[in-house]
Design an enzyme around this catalytic site. Structure first.
Site, PDB file in Angstrom:
ATOM      1  N   ASP A 180     -10.064  -5.458  -3.522  1.00  0.00           N
ATOM      2  CA  ASP A 180      -9.464  -4.467  -2.629  1.00  0.00           C
ATOM      3  C   ASP A 180     -10.323  -3.198  -2.638  1.00  0.00           C
ATOM      4  OD1 ASP A 180      -7.830  -2.371  -1.594  1.00  0.00           O
ATOM      5  OD2 ASP A 180      -6.020  -3.460  -2.168  1.00  0.00           O
TER       6      ASP A 180
ATOM      7  N   SER B 193       0.841  -1.200   0.000  1.00  0.00           N
ATOM      8  CA  SER B 193       0.000   0.000   0.000  1.00  0.00           C
ATOM      9  C   SER B 193       0.880   1.256   0.000  1.00  0.00           C
ATOM     10  CB  SER B 193      -0.974  -0.061   1.181  1.00  0.00           C
ATOM     11  OG  SER B 193      -1.999   0.883   1.024  1.00  0.00           O
TER      12      SER B 193
ATOM     13  N   HIS C  30      -7.365  -6.055   0.650  1.00  0.00           N
ATOM     14  CA  HIS C  30      -6.192  -5.241   0.993  1.00  0.00           C
ATOM     15  C   HIS C  30      -5.444  -5.771   2.221  1.00  0.00           C
ATOM     16  CE1 HIS C  30      -4.065  -1.502   0.094  1.00  0.00           C
ATOM     17  NE2 HIS C  30      -4.078  -1.142   1.363  1.00  0.00           N
TER      18      HIS C  30
END
Lengths: 282, 282
Positions: free
Chosen positions: A228, A152, A261
Site C-alpha cells: 500500500d 482508509s 490500497h
C-alpha cells in the site's frame, strides 16, 4: 424523514438499493446505499447490519460496485448500509483549492467546529445518530446487532466511532485505516481544518489515542496491504499495533504481502470481514 | 508485439493486470486486462483461459472492477482476459452523432466492410486471431483450453465467435446476450453500418442463424434476467430458445426473475459461469 428511492437492483437473491434523504444533522440532501439480503422477507426477524464508511474521494457507491460484499451478506443474512463520505450539494463548503483530502468527499467522520465547515460537516453525528435512526425506522434492521467497517479514511471513521460507542457497535473492522490522524499529513490537515489547532480535541478522533484509554474491548479486525503506497506516510499501522500491545487490547491486525490500497484488496478479504461481523453479531 | 504494463493489483492471491499494445488488425493502440491466479507460478502447467467480451459503452475495465470474477478464477486456477469493445484513439471513426450503440465502445465483434469503419473496426479478427496469439505468446496460457463469455453485445460476440470457431473455443456462456442482431434495433443499426445493407452477410454474426446450421455442439450456458429492460426489444432470448429447440442444440438457457441488465446480475452468477467453463476445460 422521507426516503426517495434512487435505484434498485437484484443482487445475490436480495436487493441492492439506493436512497436520497434530507439530513437534518448535515443540513443537506444525502444519499446512502443499503443491501437487503433475501432473508429480509423472513419477518418478523430483523436483520443484523454492517455500516460501511468509505475513503477519500469515494461516495456510497464505490463499495457497492467494487467490493463484492453482497454475496457474503446474502450468505450470512446481513444488511449492509453504505454512507457517503461528506455532506454534498449547493452551499456546502469545499476546499478552496479543490483538494481531494479536505471538504467534499473528505468529511473524516468528525463534527466540525471551525469555519467554513461547521454548518454542514457533522459526519460523526450523522453516522452515530441520524443514519442508524433512519435505517432502524425505515427498514427491518436490528440496530442492537450492528457492526461497522470502512476503508482508509473510512477505516479511521469505523475504528474511532466504534471505540467511542462500544455498546452501539458490537464489532469493528477496517481495511487500511488511517490509524492516527495526529501523526500523518492527511489527519493533521483535516483535523486542524475541521476542529481547530488545539490538538487535544483531536484525540477523540484518533484511534491510537482511543485505544490507550479504552475500557471496553470490542472484536477488532484490521487488514493492511504491505504494498500500500500510503502505509508508511499516512496509515502507520505500526502505531496501532504498538498501541494495542501497550493497552493490552486484543486485536486481529493482519499484514498482507503484495496487496495495495485498492478495492482489489478489499474484495479479496471482504468475505472474511463479513464472516467476522456475522459471528460477533449472531 | 510489445506489451506495456499499465497497472498491476494483487487480487485473491493472484494478479489483476492491464496492458496496452499496438494492434495490427485494428490499426490502433488497444488495452486489455488479464487476471492471473496464483497457480500461474506452478509452472510448467499452463493455465486454461476465459476470454470476456463486454457490452455497449464498456471497456476492458468494467468486468474487472464490478463482476467479482477474480475469486472464482483464483479458485479454479483460470486466467481471464478482458478485451475492449472497439478500436480506440485518434483517427478511429465514431458515430457522427456520438451514439452509444455505434462506433466507439460498440464494435459488435465484426470485421467492418463499409466506410468509415473498415480501416479500424475489425473486432472479430482481433478477438479470434490477434488477441489470443498475443496472450499465448506473452503469458503461460493454454489456448487449447479456452472458453469465451460476455455480456449483452459481448454475449452476442461470445456466442457468434464460439459457434463459428468451435474447435478454438471449447465452451461458451453469455449474460443477457443480443441473441439476434437481425431482429433488433441495436443489431440492425450496427450491422447495416459495419457490413452494409445485404442482410445475408449479417447471418454470420447472428447467433440464432448460426445455431440453425451448427454441426458441432459446444457446452453453452446463457443467463438472462427477467427484469432486464432490454429483454423484449433488443435481446429476444425467446428466439434463441426456439432456435436451439428447432436445431436440437442442447443449451442451458436460464431465466432469472427480478434480475436486470446490470453488473449486479453478472456478479450474482459469474461464479457459476466460471465453474461451467472450468469443468468444460478441465
Amino acid at each position: 424523514m422521507a426516503l426517495e428511492n434512487i435505484s434498485a437492483n437484484r443482487s445475490f437473491g436480495g436487493q441492492q438499493l439506493r436512497y436520497r434523504h434530507q439530513s437534518s444533522v448535515l443540513n443537506c440532501a444525502m444519499t446512502f446505499s443499503i443491501y437487503l439480503p433475501a432473508q429480509v422477507d423472513n419477518l418478523p426477524n430483523k436483520l443484523p447490519v454492517l455500516y460501511w464508511l468509505s475513503g477519500l474521494t469515494c461516495s456510497d457507491e464505490n463499495f457497492v460496485q467494487k467490493a463484492g460484499a453482497q454475496q457474503y451478506a446474502s450468505k450470512h443474512g446481513m444488511a449492509i448500509v453504505c454512507a457517503d463520505t461528506s455532506p454534498r450539494g449547493e452551499g456546502v463548503a469545499d476546499d478552496a483549492e479543490g483538494a481531494y483530502d479536505m471538504g467534499l468527499g473528505a468529511g473524516f467522520y468528525v463534527d466540525a467546529s471551525e469555519q467554513p465547515w461547521a454548518e454542514h460537516y457533522r459526519m460523526y453525528s450523522y453516522i452515530v445518530d441520524e443514519l442508524p435512526a433512519l435505517i432502524g425506522a425505515q427498514f427491518p434492521i436490528d440496530n442492537q446487532r450492528a457492526g461497522i467497517s470502512g476503508h482508509s479514511m473510512g477505516g479511521h471513521g469505523a475504528l474511532t466511532i466504534a471505540l467511542r460507542n462500544p455498546t452501539q457497535f458490537k464489532s469493528v473492522s477496517a481495511f487500511a485505516p488511517i490509524c492516527s490522524p495526529l501523526n500523518c499529513a492527511w489527519g493533521e490537515k483535516a483535523l486542524d481544518g475541521y476542529l481547530g489547532e488545539n490538538r487535544t480535541t483531536w484525540e477523540a478522533h484518533d484511534t491510537v489515542s482511543l485505544v490507550s484509554r479504552a475500557n471496553t474491548h470490542l472484536p477488532v479486525l484490521v487488514d493492511q496491504g504491505e504494498a500500500d503506497n500510503f502505509l508508511a506516510e499516512q496509515l502507520k499501522t505500526e502505531l496501532l499495533i504498538e498501541a494495542a500491545r501497550r493497552a493490552d487490547y486484543p486485536m486481529q491486525i493482519r499484514l498482507h504481502p503484495g496487496y495495495d490500497h485498492s478495492y482489489f484488496f478489499i474484495a479479496s478479504f471482504i468475505g472474511e470481514h463479513i464472516a467476522f461481523h456475522a459471528a460477533a453479531l449472531s
